[in-house]
Design a protein around this motif. Structure first.
Motif, short mmCIF file in Angstrom:
data_model
loop_
_atom_site.label_atom_id
_atom_site.label_comp_id
_atom_site.label_asym_id
_atom_site.label_seq_id
_atom_site.Cartn_x
_atom_site.Cartn_y
_atom_site.Cartn_z
N ALA A 1 -4.48 -5.87 -5.45
CA ALA A 1 -2.94 -5.61 -5.77
C ALA A 1 -2.83 -6.00 -7.30
CB ALA A 1 -2.02 -6.03 -4.84
N GLY B 1 -9.72 -5.28 5.85
CA GLY B 1 -8.40 -4.77 5.91
C GLY B 1 -7.74 -5.50 7.23
N MET C 1 -6.65 -8.90 -0.47
CA MET C 1 -5.66 -7.79 -0.81
C MET C 1 -4.87 -7.91 -2.02
SD MET C 1 -4.53 -6.97 3.16
CE MET C 1 -5.93 -6.80 4.63
N LYS D 1 2.50 1.62 -3.51
CA LYS D 1 1.47 1.78 -4.28
C LYS D 1 1.27 3.43 -4.35
CE LYS D 1 -3.61 1.09 -5.20
NZ LYS D 1 -4.78 0.74 -4.66
N ARG D 2 1.06 3.91 -3.13
CA ARG D 2 0.72 5.42 -2.88
C ARG D 2 1.98 6.18 -3.63
NH1 ARG D 2 -1.23 3.60 2.06
NH2 ARG D 2 0.72 4.22 3.16
N GLN E 1 0.86 -1.21 -0.24
CA GLN E 1 -0.15 0.07 -0.02
C GLN E 1 1.02 1.07 -0.14
OE1 GLN E 1 -3.32 0.14 -0.48
NE2 GLN E 1 -3.35 -2.11 -0.62
#
Length: 460
Positions: free
Chosen positions: A451, A437, A447, A176-177, A173
């Motif tokens: 992804a 989550g 997840m 990815k950001r 995550q």
């Protein structure tokens, strides 16, 4: 003789030439500078400022200069200060008076601005490709470790049991950001400054949209004063790079800890480790440590450019010459960090049994016992107190919660029933987390699926 020497009665001092010159570092932009000049020449012809024949001579000469630079035949000179004037002088030497026309309707101020943007557009794409490879590696590691149980930590103290896949997907995550931040940055900088002149535009009837098309910009900088004085795009890139390095550094810190004898969760591959000059037994995680160390360097570049720009009046000031070493240094350190980090984690050995064994101490199922009592109708704060007393009892009697008998459980609360003996097993604590989550295998598999779908949306 300098190309701007007309109003001067003296030559600049040799010391000033050396101090003022940026050719030492901006020679890296030779390709972008020539590309921009070719597009500018085409626009000058289209706008009837130079003839077709002059345009062809200029373009052919610039292509020859590019080839000669790449063959190592060109020696740049300090007296021409920067890459722009060096190339312009080479052009004039090659085709004479016609070469002097190339600087019509532009300034070095807008020239350097377009060169940097062209350079950075290419490099952001390169960095995004490296991030994409890293994201894929994180998915691969996660898929292989959905059932690898390990401690989750807060304050570097064992807190609750999780899986390695869940832990790795947290980093997915983050990166990815980082990828999306760079795409955002690229989108905001994709405007052409060339044609802005020194600061006020030009009296020639130029076609800036034509140049934007030629150089694959999605639009033009609307205000010429802003176009030549803006370095937001560099600051934004350095900021995004600092965040990437922070994420790499955090991950490296964990890998260094996990690689220690005290944790022994992983072992770095020999190819990505080094030894000691004095202690024969040592196998050091130097790659991870160097990445962690280089993070401070990238932070320094960001603070440097912010300090340079903080008090500059509009428009261009010579201080801004110092932006390029910071930008180049960041790019040249970030790319190898991403590449070697990816290879390092791809080859490391994961010691699954050691990770799982580490969950057997630290009372990591205590929260689950409290939640069990809450579901039996006890307020959480009361349940928290009961379990706290249980933990103290276990410490005093050298026991773990999952080793307690039902009789011992009932000594703390009559609400405990036989099913508590299953509920406190570490595997069941992990799988009991059903909120979106959370660490259960069902959630982690989802997840990983999300992804993979995200990677499919990324353009090759």
């Amino acid at each position: 003789m300098k190309l701007w020497s007309g109003r001067f009665s003296k030559s600049t001092a040799k010391l000033v030439d050396e101090f003022n010159a940026s050719i030492y570092f901006d020679k890296k932009l030779y390709k972008q500078d020539i590309t921009g000049s070719i597009a500018h020449a085409k626009m000058l012809e289209k706008s009837n400022i130079i003839t077709k024949e002059e345009n062809l001579k200029i373009i052919n000469a610039l292509k020859e200069i590019l080839k000669e630079i790449e063959q190592g035949k060109v020696k740049f000179k300090i007296e021409y200060e920067d890459i722009h004037m060096n190339i312009e002088k080479l052009l004039i030497d090659k085709i004479g008076e016609i070469g002097k026309k190339i600087h019509t309707a532009r300034s070095r101020n807008d020239q350097v601005a377009v060169d940097i943007r062209l350079y950075l557009k290419e490099e952001i794409n390169n960095i995004c490709n490296l991030l994409k490879k890293l994201l894929k590696t994180l998915i691969d590691i996660s898929e292989k470790n959905i059932d690898t149980i390990m401690p989750g930590y807060t304050h570097l103290q064992r807190a609750q049991p999780i899986t390695l896949a869940y832990h790795i997907m947290a980093y997915f995550q983050m990166f990815k950001r980082d990828y999306l931040r760079l795409i955002d940055c690229l989108d905001r900088m994709d405007y052409l400054p060339l044609g802005a002149g020194a600061l006020a535009g030009t009296s020639y009837n130029t076609d800036r949209k034509f140049i934007a098309n030629e150089l694959n910009f999605k639009g033009i900088c609307e205000n010429s004063l802003d176009a030549v004085s803006d370095r937001d795009f560099i600051i934004e890139f350095l900021s995004a790079s600092s965040i990437i390095m922070m994420h790499l550094s955090r991950f490296c810190e964990e890998l260094i800890i996990w690689n220690s004898s005290e944790f022994n969760f992983i072992e770095m591959d020999d190819s990505y480790s080094t030894g000691s000059s004095i202690m024969p037994q040592k196998k050091n995680p130097d790659v991870a440590e160097l990445i962690r160390g280089k993070t401070g360097r990238i932070y320094g570049n960001l603070f440097n450019i912010l300090t340079i720009m903080k008090s500059l009046p509009l428009a261009y000031n010579k201080d801004m010459q110092e932006d390029k070493p910071l930008l180049f240094d960041t790019v040249e350190n970030l790319k190898p960090c991403l590449k070697i980090f990816n290879e390092m984690i791809s080859t490391m050995k994961i010691k699954k049994n050691n990770m799982k064994n580490a969950t057997k101490s630290g009372f990591m199922n205590a929260t689950d016992v409290a939640d069990y009592l809450v579901k039996k109708g006890i307020p959480f704060r009361n349940a928290h107190e009961i379990v706290g007393k249980m933990v103290l009892y276990c410490i005093q009697n050298n026991k773990n919660i999952d080793n307690l008998s039902l009789y011992e459980f009932k000594n703390f609360s009559s609400h405990f029933e036989n099913d508590i003996l299953e509920k406190v097993k570490i595997e069941n604590c992990i799988e009991s987390k059903i909120s979106l989550g959370s660490t259960s295998s069902k959630n982690v598999i989802n997840m990983i699926k999300n992804a993979k779908n995200f990677l499919k949306t990324i353009k090759p």
